[in-house]
Design a protein around this motif. Sequence first.
Motif: not given
Length: 273
Positions: A178-188, A207-219
Amino acid sequence: MATIEHCLYSFEVLAANLESHKPLSLAEVEKYYAEYTQDVANNNNNNNNEDKDDEDKDDDDEAADEPQSTSPSKLAKPLPALRRLAAASSSSSSSSSTPSSTSSTTSLQQAPSSAASGITTPATSTASFSPPLTPAPLADGLSFYALTAALHDTRFSPISLRELPSLEVVVTLLTHFEDAADAMDWELGKHGLRISFSYHGRRYGATYLPDVAPEQGWTKEETVVSLMRKAGWMGRKDKWQEVELRVVRYQGLKESLEYGEYRRWREWVGGRV
């Protein structure tokens, strides 16, 4: 969602490629896995009954000195994946809600519209391939991405036959686009991201898969900036918000399997093919 059968099929395709023989089809893998799980369950029930009979006999003949023996198992122990599958089934049966897909297209019996494969090596590095977010036949996609991750990821040397026993396959099926409203419209931890944008007359995307950000500890902000860098953007980090991004969010349903589990099942299949 991704299943044990998808992981088995990924291993089957890779093993067949490295060993130079024809792999089973996805339909055959699904058929034999269903038969395998039933056979293992029946065998375990038989063993439990034999154990109970032995206990009853011991009660009737307490003076017997020789220990009672049981028949050897016809099959190896159940795959750990079977235990995960049973746990997942128990968990899902207690939940009445299921997220609905927002993807406008699906392929092959309501399969999610894309797939990603990862091959984890003994050194814990992961060769992976993230596909374009477009519908593709599931069997073709799993085969292509498994071989691409194992043999054609330029960051790593191709997987060799001798490395096969030490591998783990991870399959992620991508859905709920789905299209996000903006760059912050998603959940870690829940969403993967696909961004596209233009900068100084050039088009970018990644693209990044869903587990990339949590694994890297990114905001979330760090994730977006990193994704822009991955796409090739070389602008100033503090100016990223000035770039007009199109963001698509999606979810990934993941399953994993180690080679030993695949081999145990494959040996059971044995003369059946």
